[in-house]
Design an enzyme around this catalytic site. Structure first.
Site, PDB file in Angstrom:
ATOM      1  N   ALA A 183      43.136  28.231  26.911  1.00 25.87           N
ATOM      2  CA  ALA A 183      42.647  29.319  27.925  1.00 25.87           C
ATOM      3  C   ALA A 183      41.326  29.901  27.748  1.00 25.87           C
ATOM      4  CB  ALA A 183      43.805  30.244  27.852  1.00 25.87           C
TER       5      ALA A 183
ATOM      6  N   ASP B 298      48.527  46.722  30.419  1.00 28.14           N
ATOM      7  CA  ASP B 298      48.292  45.420  31.185  1.00 28.14           C
ATOM      8  C   ASP B 298      49.398  44.328  31.243  1.00 28.14           C
ATOM      9  OD1 ASP B 298      46.819  43.744  32.804  1.00 28.14           O
ATOM     10  OD2 ASP B 298      45.656  42.743  30.816  1.00 28.14           O
TER      11      ASP B 298
END
Length: 506
Positions: free
Chosen positions: A131, A287
Site C-alpha cells: 500500500a 479515522d
C-alpha cells in the site's frame, strides 16, 4: 522575502490547477462573493474541466493531482464540516490516499538509516509495497523468529515538502482573512495552523506508535477489541513496525455473513467503542472508517492506522456528554444550557431560543433507525443553528462530531436498523453517573464537586447519586467555594422538600 515569493509562486500554481477544475471559486458559491471576485471566478472557469461534478468532487479531483501534501490537506479538510459543509466534507472524505510507491530499495535504505542496521539483518522476508499513500507506504515482513509484521516507511523528503506546502497554505489563509470579512468567523489562519500541526504529528511515526500503545492500554479491559502491538525496537521517527493481523474488512459484509458474524451486534460495538474512547478516556481514533476496521480470527474488532487521533479534556467530555444526553432524553434546555455554560454560545443570546433551535434539530430524528436518519444532515443542521447564534466551535469537538458521522456510516452499513440514540445511551449515561458518584467526587472534591452540582442541576434523574456525594462533601469539611457550598445545600434542600411533598404510595 525570497520565501514569501516562493510561497506565492506555489499558491499561484495551486490556484491555477484549482481553477482548471472549477474548484478555486466554485460557481455554486459565487453569488455569495463580491462582484470583483465573481468576475474573477467567471474568468477562472473558462475551459474548466470536471463539469457535472459537485464542488467537493471537483476539489478532490484537483487536490489529487498536486502531490502528497495536497492530498493530506483535502483529507484533513474533510474533518471540518463546520467550515466546508457536510456534502463537501463527505466528497473530500472519498479522496483516495493512493500514490505511486517509491522503490523498495529506497525504503530499505530509509529503514537501515532509521534503525542502524541493514534490512536483511532484521527481517527474514521483506515484501514489495502493499500500500502506498501520500505520506508513507507499507511493506509486509517476517521477523527472524517467524512473527509477521507491517512496516510503515515515510516517503523520502516528505517532511520538507509538507512544510513548504503548508507555508503556502498559510499565506493563502492570511490573504483570505485580510480581504474577506465573511470568512474570518471560520478562522482560516488558525485552521491551517491546526492542519499543519496535525501533519507534523503524522510525520513522526513515533507519535503514531505511542497512540497505538495508549489506545491498546485504554481498551485492554474490552475483550471484543484488539489493537496491534507496536514493535518498539523496530520503530523510529520515520519507520513504524507493528504486529500484522489477518482479518476480514468490515466493509466486506458478504464475508462477515459467511463467517456468521452478528452484524447488528458488531454495529453496536463499533459505535459504543468510539463513545467509550471519547468519553471514558478522552482519547479516540479519529479515522474509524471501514478501511481501518477488521474482524480477526476470534471475531474481535481490530482497529488499525493511528495517524489521526483526537483528544478531549475533562471539561469538553462533560459538555459533549451533556449535549448528547440532552438529545437522547429530548431535554433540549439541558443541551442548550451545556452550550451556554461552556461559553460556546455568546451570553447575550437567549438560552430558551437556542433550546428551541436545538429542538428543531432533534425532534425530526428522535427514535428513528439509521436507515431513516442521516447523522451528517443532522450535524449540518446543528452547524447551521450554531452559525445563527454566532457559536465558535472548538476544533477537537468538530473532529469528534466528524468521527461520529464516519462511525454512524459504518454502523449503518452493518445494521441499517440500528437505533443510534438507544445504542449511545448506556455509554453516555454511565459516564454521567460515574461523575456524580461519591467516589468520584471525594477523589477530587473541589473540581468534581462543582461538576456534580452542574450535572445535578442539568439532569435531575441522577439526583440520588449526587445527593449522597453532596452530603459527604458538606459534612466532610472539604474546601469548596462559598457559592458552591450554598448551591449544593440548596439543591439538597430542594430535593428533600420535593421528596417530603410527594404523595406516599398507597
Amino acid at each position: 522575502m525570497f520565501r514569501t515569493l516562493s510561497n506565492l509562486r506555489r499558491l499561484i500554481r495551486a490556484g491555477w490547477v484549482l481553477s482548471r477544475h472549477d474548484a478555486l471559486i466554485p460557481r455554486e458559491f459565487a453569488h455569495l462573493l463580491p462582484a470583483p471576485v465573481r468576475l474573477l471566478g467567471r474568468v477562472s472557469r473558462i475551459g474548466a474541466r470536471s463539469k457535472g461534478l459537485r464542488p467537493g468532487e471537483r476539489l478532490a479531483k484537483a487536490l489529487a493531482g498536486q502531490g502528497p501534501a495536497y492530498v493530506k490537506f483535502g483529507q484533513l479538510l474533510a474533518t471540518r464540516p463546520d467550515i466546508v459543509g457536510f456534502e463537501m466534507a463527505n466528497d473530500l472524505g472519498t479522496l483516495q490516499d493512493r500514490m505511486p510507491p517509491f522503490p523498495t530499495d529506497q525504503a530499505k535504505a530509509e529503514i537501515a538509516r532509521a534503525l542502524g542496521r541493514p534490512v536483511e539483518e532484521i527481517f527474514a522476508e521483506f515484501s514489495e509495497p502493499i500500500a502506498a499513500a501520500s505520506v508513507a507506504q507499507v511493506h509486509r515482513a517476517r521477523l527472524k523468529d517467524g512473527g509477521e509484521v507491517a512496516v510503515k516507511v515515510l516517503r523520502p523528503r516528505i517532511e520538507q515538502k509538507a512544510r513548504q506546502d503548508f507555508r503556502a497554505f498559510l499565506l493563502g489563509a492570511r490573504l483570505l482573512e485580510k480581504f474577506f470579512k465573511t470568512v474570518r468567523r471560520m478562522e482560516p489562519i488558525k485552521f491551517i495552523r491546526t492542519l499543519s500541526e496535525a501533519a507534523e504529528v503524522e510525520l513522526d511515526l513515533r507519535i503514531e506508535a505511542g497512540s497505538a500503545s495508549e489506545l491498546m492500554e485504554n481498551l485492554r479491559e474490552t475483550p471484543e477489541i484488539r489493537v496491534p502491538d507496536v514493535i518498539w525496537d523496530l520503530s523510529a521517527r520515520r519507520v513504524l513496525t507493528i504486529e500484522w493481523i489477518n482479518g476480514t474488512p468490515v466493509s466486506d459484509t458478504a464475508a462477515l455473513d459467511a463467517r456468521g458474524i452478528d452484524r447488528p451486534a458488531l454495529a453496536r460495538l463499533v459505535l459504543q467503542t468510539f463513545l467509550t474512547q471519547a468519553l471514558e478516556h478522552g482519547f479516540f481514533h479519529a479515522d474509524m472508517h471501514q478501511g481501518n476496521l477488521l474482524i480477526d480470527e476470534k471475531s474481535r474488532l481490530v482497529l488499525i492506522d493511528f495517524g489521526i487521533m483526537g483528544r478531549l479534556d475533562e471539561e469538553a467530555r462533560r459538555v459533549f456528554a451533556e449535549i448528547i444526553y440532552g438529545f437522547i432524553r429530548r431535554d433540549y434546555r439541558a443541551a442548550a444550557k451545556a452550550h451556554f455554560d461552556a461559553g460556546y454560545v455568546p451570553a447575550h443570546y437567549n438560552m430558551e431560543a437556542f433550546a428551541t433551535a436545538l429542538r428543531a434539530v432533534g425532534e425530526p430524528i428522535f427514535g428513528r433507525t439509521a436507515e431513516k436518519m442521516d447523522m451528517s444532515r443532522v450535524l449540518q443542521q446543528l452547524f447551521d443553528v450554531t452559525d445563527v447564534f454566532d457559536m465558535h466551535l472548538r476544533p477537537e469537538l468538530v473532529l469528534l462530531q466528524r468521527t461520529m458521522v464516519v462511525v454512524e456510516g459504518v454502523s449503518r452499513i452493518l445494521d441499517p436498523q440500528i437505533n443510534l440514540w438507544e445504542t449511545a445511551e448506556p455509554v453516555v449515561k454511565e459516564y454521567i453517573a460515574a461523575r456524580v458518584g461519591p467516589r468520584a467526587i471525594l477523589g477530587n472534591a473541589k473540581k468534581s464537586g462543582e461538576a456534580a452540582l452542574h450535572l445535578l442541576e442539568a439532569f435531575p434523574q441522577f439526583a440520588a447519586a449526587a445527593e449522597e456525594a453532596a452530603e459527604q462533601i458538606l459534612n466532610g469539611g472539604v474546601n469548596l467555594s462559598d457559592d458552591t457550598v450554598d448551591r449544593l445545600a440548596d439543591a439538597l434542600r430542594g430535593r428533600r422538600r420535593r421528596k417530603s411533598d410527594a404523595p406516599s404510595a398507597a
